[in-house]
Each structure stands twice: as C-alpha cells, then as structure tokens.
Motif scaffolding. Structure first.
Motif, PDB file in Angstrom:
ATOM      1  N   GLY A   6       0.787  -1.224   0.000  1.00 56.81           N
ATOM      2  CA  GLY A   6       0.000   0.000   0.000  1.00 56.81           C
ATOM      3  C   GLY A   6       0.820   1.276   0.000  1.00 56.81           C
ATOM      4  O   GLY A   6       0.264   2.358  -0.080  1.00 56.81           O
ATOM      5  N   PHE A   7       2.126   1.181   0.083  1.00 55.41           N
ATOM      6  CA  PHE A   7       2.984   2.354   0.098  1.00 55.41           C
ATOM      7  C   PHE A   7       3.618   2.572  -1.264  1.00 55.41           C
ATOM      8  O   PHE A   7       3.927   1.624  -1.969  1.00 55.41           O
ATOM      9  N   ARG A   8       3.836   3.822  -1.590  1.00 51.32           N
ATOM     10  CA  ARG A   8       4.537   4.180  -2.824  1.00 51.32           C
ATOM     11  C   ARG A   8       5.972   4.537  -2.463  1.00 51.32           C
ATOM     12  O   ARG A   8       6.214   5.342  -1.563  1.00 51.32           O
ATOM     13  N   GLU A   9       6.933   3.957  -3.155  1.00 51.92           N
ATOM     14  CA  GLU A   9       8.340   4.289  -2.955  1.00 51.92           C
ATOM     15  C   GLU A   9       8.606   5.663  -3.562  1.00 51.92           C
ATOM     16  O   GLU A   9       8.107   5.978  -4.634  1.00 51.92           O
ATOM     17  N   THR A  80      -6.664  11.480   7.815  1.00 47.99           N
ATOM     18  CA  THR A  80      -6.822  10.875   6.492  1.00 47.99           C
ATOM     19  C   THR A  80      -6.005   9.591   6.336  1.00 47.99           C
ATOM     20  O   THR A  80      -6.013   8.987   5.259  1.00 47.99           O
ATOM     21  N   ARG A  81      -5.302   9.217   7.388  1.00 51.71           N
ATOM     22  CA  ARG A  81      -4.440   8.024   7.341  1.00 51.71           C
ATOM     23  C   ARG A  81      -3.494   8.091   6.150  1.00 51.71           C
ATOM     24  O   ARG A  81      -3.367   7.151   5.363  1.00 51.71           O
ATOM     25  N   SER A  82      -2.827   9.218   6.042  1.00 48.98           N
ATOM     26  CA  SER A  82      -1.888   9.421   4.949  1.00 48.98           C
ATOM     27  C   SER A  82      -0.609  10.037   5.498  1.00 48.98           C
ATOM     28  O   SER A  82      -0.583  10.538   6.619  1.00 48.98           O
ATOM     29  N   GLY A  83       0.421  10.020   4.686  1.00 48.68           N
ATOM     30  CA  GLY A  83       1.661  10.648   5.094  1.00 48.68           C
ATOM     31  C   GLY A  83       2.847  10.077   4.352  1.00 48.68           C
ATOM     32  O   GLY A  83       2.706   9.287   3.418  1.00 48.68           O
ATOM     33  N   TRP A  84       4.025  10.487   4.798  1.00 49.02           N
ATOM     34  CA  TRP A  84       5.258  10.034   4.186  1.00 49.02           C
ATOM     35  C   TRP A  84       6.354   9.915   5.235  1.00 49.02           C
ATOM     36  O   TRP A  84       6.253  10.502   6.316  1.00 49.02           O
ATOM     37  N   SER A  85       7.367   9.173   4.899  1.00 50.81           N
ATOM     38  CA  SER A  85       8.532   9.010   5.767  1.00 50.81           C
ATOM     39  C   SER A  85       9.767   8.913   4.879  1.00 50.81           C
ATOM     40  O   SER A  85       9.759   8.201   3.873  1.00 50.81           O
ATOM     41  N   GLY A 130      12.430   6.630   0.815  1.00 52.00           N
ATOM     42  CA  GLY A 130      11.194   7.169   1.346  1.00 52.00           C
ATOM     43  C   GLY A 130       9.990   6.397   0.863  1.00 52.00           C
ATOM     44  O   GLY A 130      10.045   5.691  -0.148  1.00 52.00           O
ATOM     45  N   ARG A 131       8.907   6.539   1.639  1.00 51.80           N
ATOM     46  CA  ARG A 131       7.630   5.897   1.288  1.00 51.80           C
ATOM     47  C   ARG A 131       6.509   6.868   1.579  1.00 51.80           C
ATOM     48  O   ARG A 131       6.609   7.694   2.465  1.00 51.80           O
ATOM     49  N   GLN A 132       5.438   6.714   0.819  1.00 48.78           N
ATOM     50  CA  GLN A 132       4.264   7.554   1.006  1.00 48.78           C
ATOM     51  C   GLN A 132       3.015   6.700   0.975  1.00 48.78           C
ATOM     52  O   GLN A 132       2.913   5.764   0.169  1.00 48.78           O
ATOM     53  N   LEU A 133       2.083   7.020   1.853  1.00 49.29           N
ATOM     54  CA  LEU A 133       0.763   6.396   1.854  1.00 49.29           C
ATOM     55  C   LEU A 133      -0.242   7.505   1.586  1.00 49.29           C
ATOM     56  O   LEU A 133      -0.326   8.473   2.348  1.00 49.29           O
TER      57      LEU A 133
END
Length: 146
Positions: A6-9, A80-85, A130-133
């Motif tokens: 479910g995460f985008r690189e 929104t249960r979203s974010g990035w790291s 990094g990853r983003q949801l």
C-alpha cells in the motif's frame, strides 16, 4: 505506483523535497551499544546533507562523530491516514572547518535549545529512501493503519 503493502516508494529527488518542508526529524544512532533515537531540528545543506546544531559537549556529538547513522523525518495526517517518511543513512561528522562553521551560523539550522558552545554535525546522504501512503489508499479493500 503503490507496492503490494500500500505504500509508494519515493525517489531521491522527491525525498529531498519533502525533507526540506519539515523542521524536525529523528537521528538514530548507537549509544552504549544500544539503539537510540533523538528528535532534532535540522536543515538541508546545498549538497542535500542533513545538518544538525547541538551543544559541543552533548553525548550526541561524542556518539555520532565519524559513525554511520540514520536520520528520519516524516509527516503524518492521522485524520486521512496518509503521510510520508524519509530515511537518510550516512556518516555523521563534526564540522571542524572554521569557514564552513561561520557559513552554517548564517545559513544552518537555528538552535531550539541554545548552549554556549554549539557545533554543527553534517550527515552525508549515502542512502536516501522514502515511502508515502496516500489518503484512502487501501489494500484488499481494507484501509491501512498509518
């Protein structure tokens, strides 16, 4: 494109852009042979290096100077249960060049907890990931917790 978790690189350029938008991250290092994590304010330097400002006599400086560390920053939106790291891995080094120190006094991060003898630590970005949801992203029809 989202991976099967479910995460985008994120590519390096996008990671660096996101890091530049937040003022605080966490440095991950080894203290007394155990993992340690410390929140710090930071900035990115012209070569995308992470720069920290801290007390010259801090335990952090003695633990990380010359060591490989990780630095993580993120932005999370719980509604929104979203974010990035983003994680930057590289060698940390005390800035010892006087001209570089003077330049960082003008352009580097401001100290949030000033001390009489401050130094700058530079983390050279050897690996940047990094990853983003995205909001509402789901896997198998179930909203992912983030």
């Amino acid at each position: 494109m989202y991976t099967n978790d479910g995460f985008r690189e994120l590519d390096r350029q996008e990671c660096v852009r996101l890091l530049a938008e937040v003022p605080v991250g966490r440095i991950v290092y080894t203290r007394q042979a155990l993992p340690a994590v410390l929140p710090v304010n930071f900035c990115l330097d012209h070569d995308d290096a992470v720069v920290l400002r801290t007390s010259a006599v801090s335990d952090l400086v003695s633990a990380i100077d010359g060591a490989v560390v990780a630095f993580e920053a993120d932005e999370v939106h719980t509604d929104t249960r979203s974010g990035w790291s983003v994680v930057v891995t590289g060698t940390a080094a005390l800035v010892t060049d006087s001209a570089e120190h003077e330049r960082l006094l003008r352009t580097g991060p401001a100290s949030w907890a000033p001390s009489p003898h401050e130094v700058f630590v530079r983390i050279e970005p050897e690996l940047v990931t990094g990853r983003q949801l995205a909001a509402g992203n789901s896997l198998y029809g179930v909203r992912l917790p983030f």
